[in-house]
Design a protein around this motif. Structure first.
Motif, mmCIF file in Angstrom:
data_model
loop_
_atom_site.group_PDB
_atom_site.id
_atom_site.type_symbol
_atom_site.label_atom_id
_atom_site.label_comp_id
_atom_site.label_asym_id
_atom_site.label_seq_id
_atom_site.Cartn_x
_atom_site.Cartn_y
_atom_site.Cartn_z
ATOM 1 N N ILE A 37 5.238 -12.531 7.497
ATOM 2 C CA ILE A 37 5.467 -11.753 6.284
ATOM 3 C C ILE A 37 6.167 -10.472 6.704
ATOM 4 C CG2 ILE A 37 4.405 -10.588 4.319
ATOM 5 C CD1 ILE A 37 1.875 -12.390 4.965
ATOM 6 N N VAL A 38 7.332 -10.211 6.131
ATOM 7 C CA VAL A 38 8.119 -9.030 6.483
ATOM 8 C C VAL A 38 8.087 -8.050 5.327
ATOM 9 C CG1 VAL A 38 10.381 -8.161 7.184
ATOM 10 C CG2 VAL A 38 9.637 -10.442 7.925
ATOM 11 N N THR A 39 7.753 -6.809 5.628
ATOM 12 C CA THR A 39 7.756 -5.797 4.576
ATOM 13 C C THR A 39 8.456 -4.534 5.042
ATOM 14 O OG1 THR A 39 6.378 -4.603 2.973
ATOM 15 C CG2 THR A 39 5.515 -4.798 5.203
ATOM 16 N N ALA A 65 7.691 -3.182 0.133
ATOM 17 C CA ALA A 65 6.622 -2.246 -0.228
ATOM 18 C C ALA A 65 6.848 -0.920 0.477
ATOM 19 C CB ALA A 65 5.253 -2.812 0.148
ATOM 20 N N HIS A 66 6.373 0.132 -0.123
ATOM 21 C CA HIS A 66 6.368 1.466 0.506
ATOM 22 C C HIS A 66 4.981 1.649 1.109
ATOM 23 C CE1 HIS A 66 6.619 5.590 1.430
ATOM 24 N NE2 HIS A 66 7.555 5.930 0.547
ATOM 25 N N TRP A 70 -0.735 4.618 -0.996
ATOM 26 C CA TRP A 70 -2.036 3.940 -1.030
ATOM 27 C C TRP A 70 -2.034 2.746 -1.975
ATOM 28 C CZ3 TRP A 70 -5.901 6.085 2.104
ATOM 29 C CH2 TRP A 70 -7.196 5.552 1.971
ATOM 30 N N GLU A 71 -1.575 2.981 -3.217
ATOM 31 C CA GLU A 71 -1.624 1.914 -4.214
ATOM 32 C C GLU A 71 -0.643 0.794 -3.876
ATOM 33 O OE1 GLU A 71 1.444 4.860 -5.505
ATOM 34 O OE2 GLU A 71 -0.615 4.978 -4.760
ATOM 35 N N ALA A 72 0.475 1.139 -3.251
ATOM 36 C CA ALA A 72 1.451 0.118 -2.860
ATOM 37 C C ALA A 72 0.887 -0.788 -1.775
ATOM 38 C CB ALA A 72 2.744 0.782 -2.382
ATOM 39 N N ILE A 73 0.051 -0.224 -0.907
ATOM 40 C CA ILE A 73 -0.567 -1.016 0.153
ATOM 41 C C ILE A 73 -1.563 -2.007 -0.448
ATOM 42 C CG2 ILE A 73 -2.128 -0.901 2.140
ATOM 43 C CD1 ILE A 73 -0.767 1.815 2.765
ATOM 44 N N ASP A 74 -2.337 -1.558 -1.409
ATOM 45 C CA ASP A 74 -3.272 -2.473 -2.080
ATOM 46 C C ASP A 74 -2.519 -3.649 -2.697
ATOM 47 O OD1 ASP A 74 -4.913 -0.368 -1.409
ATOM 48 O OD2 ASP A 74 -5.868 -0.208 -3.365
ATOM 49 N N LYS A 113 4.661 13.014 3.188
ATOM 50 C CA LYS A 113 5.413 11.784 3.438
ATOM 51 C C LYS A 113 5.306 11.359 4.898
ATOM 52 C CE LYS A 113 8.924 12.096 -0.202
ATOM 53 N NZ LYS A 113 10.376 12.270 -0.491
ATOM 54 N N THR A 114 5.379 12.342 5.804
ATOM 55 C CA THR A 114 5.332 12.033 7.235
ATOM 56 C C THR A 114 3.966 11.498 7.635
ATOM 57 O OG1 THR A 114 6.950 13.787 7.658
ATOM 58 C CG2 THR A 114 5.700 12.972 9.547
ATOM 59 N N VAL A 115 2.917 12.172 7.191
ATOM 60 C CA VAL A 115 1.564 11.720 7.503
ATOM 61 C C VAL A 115 1.255 10.415 6.771
ATOM 62 C CG1 VAL A 115 -0.892 12.296 7.317
ATOM 63 C CG2 VAL A 115 0.749 14.048 8.012
ATOM 64 N N GLY A 116 1.775 10.281 5.562
ATOM 65 C CA GLY A 116 1.509 9.083 4.778
ATOM 66 C C GLY A 116 2.033 7.821 5.432
ATOM 67 N N LEU A 117 3.279 7.865 5.891
ATOM 68 C CA LEU A 117 3.882 6.670 6.476
ATOM 69 C C LEU A 117 3.388 6.398 7.884
ATOM 70 C CD1 LEU A 117 5.838 4.379 5.947
ATOM 71 C CD2 LEU A 117 7.687 5.829 6.804
#
Length: 247
Positions: A37-39, A65-66, A70-74, A113-117
């Motif tokens: 699976i590639v994202t 996906a981004h 958080w919600e995009a990961i779910d 953004k930096t910490v998030g990714l």
């Protein structure tokens, strides 16, 4: 020796799998028998990577996906399990390294953004997949960190701090999801990828390492294959440095 990296029947999910080190890992996983699976955020590039997987005779799924949200990961996790039915190997590879001249130039938005990714996303994805791996009785989670975590440069300090946190959560998750789920980390040095095209050609000659050159993407994939395979069954909570002996 190829049997040591036999991943037949396994399903892998690779974030940031459409380019750079992630793309090299996707190809290597498929070559060793895994379905992948590639994202990433680029749907077209995900589709191109999946086409390479399918050309090798394996199943592939492109799920854009981004993974800094958080919600995009779910949503990604639900879509991945709906498509493939299981995940045996998770590679948290996606990341970014924005530079600022000084710390006071770092905005709250860029900080988040930096910490998030680089940390929040991998933490959340490993948490959700890790629990499902425990339920299925096995799995391997591989985080991709950076030697910036131990050799931080001022202009990349927030990125380095996020990667340092990723190193730490590797051990925490290994303890939480063991013994049947292994969690390890590849702490990568500089590699020639599409992201590094802007580097000067002289960088190979001036880099301060024992190898005296910058790495090639194929030189990191065997570390990922080792952690992904069952032959690393006694290796967990480990941060493996792959940097050419960087000083």
């Amino acid at each position: 020796m190829a049997d040591y990296f036999d991943l037949s029947g396994k399903v892998a999910l690779v974030t940031g799998g459409s380019r750079g080190l992630g793309r090299a890992m996707v190809k290597a996983l498929a070559e060793c028998g895994a379905d992948v699976i590639v994202t990433s955020r680029d749907a077209a590039s995900c589709a191109e990577a999946v086409a390479e997987v399918e050309a090798l005779g394996r199943r592939g799924w492109a799920i854009p996906a981004h993974v800094g949200r958080w919600e995009a990961i779910d949503e990604l996790v639900e879509a991945a399990y709906a498509a493939a039915g299981r995940i045996d190997i998770l590679i948290n590879n996606a990341g970014n390294a924005p530079a600022v001249a000084k710390s006071t130039d770092m905005t709250e938005t860029l900080f988040d953004k930096t910490v998030g990714l680089n940390f929040k996303g991998p933490f959340r994805l490993a948490s959700l997949v890790g629990e499902r791996m425990v339920a299925q009785g096995s799995g391997s989670i591989i985080n991709v960190s950076s030697t910036g975590a131990v050799h931080p440069e001022p202009e990349f300090a927030v990125y380095a701090a996020a990667k340092g946190a990723l190193n730490i959560i590797t051990k925490g998750h290994a303890l939480e999801y063991g013994p049947n789920v292994r969690v390890n980390c590849i702490m990568a040095g500089p590699f020639w990828t599409d992201i590094s095209k802007s580097w000067r050609e002289e960088a190979d000659k001036t880099i301060n390492s024992a190898a005296r050159r910058i790495g090639r993407p194929e030189e990191v994939v065997t570390a990922a294959l080792y952690f992904a395979s069952d032959h690393s069954s006694y290796t967990t909570g480990t941060v493996l440095t792959v940097d050419g002996g960087q000083r």
